[in-house]
Design an enzyme around this catalytic site. Structure first.
Site, mmCIF file in Angstrom:
data_model
loop_
_atom_site.group_PDB
_atom_site.id
_atom_site.type_symbol
_atom_site.label_atom_id
_atom_site.label_comp_id
_atom_site.label_asym_id
_atom_site.label_seq_id
_atom_site.Cartn_x
_atom_site.Cartn_y
_atom_site.Cartn_z
ATOM 1 N N ARG A 58 -5.768 -1.643 5.370
ATOM 2 C CA ARG A 58 -5.311 -0.291 5.719
ATOM 3 C C ARG A 58 -6.452 0.709 5.605
ATOM 4 O O ARG A 58 -6.606 1.605 6.449
ATOM 5 C CB ARG A 58 -4.154 0.104 4.799
ATOM 6 N N ASN A 90 -3.734 9.693 3.524
ATOM 7 C CA ASN A 90 -4.608 8.765 2.797
ATOM 8 C C ASN A 90 -4.448 8.785 1.285
ATOM 9 O O ASN A 90 -5.108 8.002 0.584
ATOM 10 C CB ASN A 90 -6.075 9.057 3.135
ATOM 11 N N HIS A 187 0.977 -4.708 9.651
ATOM 12 C CA HIS A 187 2.129 -4.296 8.849
ATOM 13 C C HIS A 187 2.852 -5.482 8.224
ATOM 14 O O HIS A 187 3.863 -5.294 7.541
ATOM 15 C CB HIS A 187 3.111 -3.487 9.704
ATOM 16 N N ASP A 240 7.356 -6.715 4.631
ATOM 17 C CA ASP A 240 8.255 -7.817 4.978
ATOM 18 C C ASP A 240 8.369 -8.732 3.769
ATOM 19 O O ASP A 240 7.616 -8.578 2.800
ATOM 20 C CB ASP A 240 7.804 -8.541 6.266
#
Length: 315
Positions: A58, A90, A187, A240
């Site tokens: 990220r 951020n 993601h 997830d």
């Protein structure tokens, strides 16, 4: 907004040509053991914290999407200037210590040679590999930028973006719709705070309390971890169920209405992106191949000027 768009376009125009100066053997003679030292620093951090891969990946995205991959996200705020890392999108970035440790290790081998921008790009690749994802040969030769402004982080794509906003954001950076879908696969790693998806599960609009595109059972589970008037700053959900593993689960869940962000669901509102989601959901290899291609493309944008001795401060 027009000013931001114009600024981003100007930056992309100025840095795109520099990306071609990168090469896979850039440090072959000047610092041949740099990659091994960086990989070791990431591996040591990962051994103590399985969230490191998501954090580093990220961080790399957020670096590249502002002024190209120039390590500007690593700079600390100084005086009257608030740096990128302290901009609203951020403030949840973490694991900067991993890059600092890698920089120290590389400086011990070859002082003043390897840029922080290259270290971050290499660390992102190593992080993906440690999480079970694909590897790739990272082009090197980036220089570190001297400018870092929190105000510019407003141009980062947000979790509530629709498909038109996503397409515009990526195209301004020279990235295609396929790059958008492939890079969204990042993601599959990590965690999100409730604030990034709360609008989908409560008071969605005048007609629906819950976003009708989200799976009801999934929405219910999210409401339980993000109660109304939530005061827990750390409350949220993993991206997830296999959030520490880099795989294609994200795309499978997306087709079921079980991803967190509106920007995820937006990928199903366009025929081209929907087809790519289905393709990546059915073939992890297809996703890996596309992700590698898009990562190399994204990370080849660079507009820096120097090699910092300390990643936190301008040389």
């Amino acid at each position: 907004m027009a000013v931001i768009v114009a600024l981003v376009c100007a930056l992309i125009f100025s840095v795109s040509s520099l990306g071609n100066g990168l090469s896979s053997n850039y440090y072959e003679k000047t610092c041949p053991n740099a990659e091994a030292a960086i990989a070791d620093a990431v591996k040591k951090a990962f051994a103590n914290d399985k969230k490191v891969p998501a954090a580093i990946l990220r961080m790399h995205f957020h670096d590249c999407f502002i002024r190209g991959c120039d390590g500007s996200v690593l700079l600390k705020s100084v005086g009257q200037n608030t740096a990128e890392k302290d901009g609203p999108p951020n403030v949840s970035l973490h694991a900067f210590y991993v890059i600092d440790n890698a920089k120290k290790a590389v400086e011990a081998l070859c002082p003043g040679v390897v840029s922080c921008a290259d270290i971050l790009a290499l660390a992102a690749r190593d992080a993906v590999v440690l999480a079970g994802g694909p590897t790739w040969d990272v082009p090197k030769g980036r220089k570190d930028g001297r400018v870092s402004k929190a105000s510019e982080t407003r141009s980062l794509p947000g979790p509530a973006f629709n498909i038109s906003q996503l397409q515009q954001s990526f195209s301004q950076r020279g990235l295609s719709m396929e790059d958008l879908v492939a890079l969204s696969g990042g993601h599959t790693l990590g965690f999100s705070h409730c604030s990034s998806f709360e609008k989908r599960i409560r008071n969605f609009n005048a007609t629906h309390d819950i976003d009708p595109t989200i799976h009801p059972g999934f929405a219910s589970s999210l409401r339980s971890v993000c109660p109304a008037k939530n005061k827990l700053n750390n409350a949220g959900a993993t991206m997830d169920p296999s959030s520490a593993t880099f795989d294609n689960t994200y795309y499978k869940l997306l087709l079921q209405g079980k991803t967190l962000f509106s920007s995820d669901q937006a990928l199903l509102t366009n025929q081209k992106t929907q087809q790519l989601v289905s393709k990546f959901a059915s073939s992890q290899k297809a996703f890996y191949d596309a992700f590698v291609k898009s990562m190399i493309k994204m990370s080849s944008l660079n507009g820096g000027q120097e090699v910092r001795l300390d990643c936190k401060v301008v040389r």
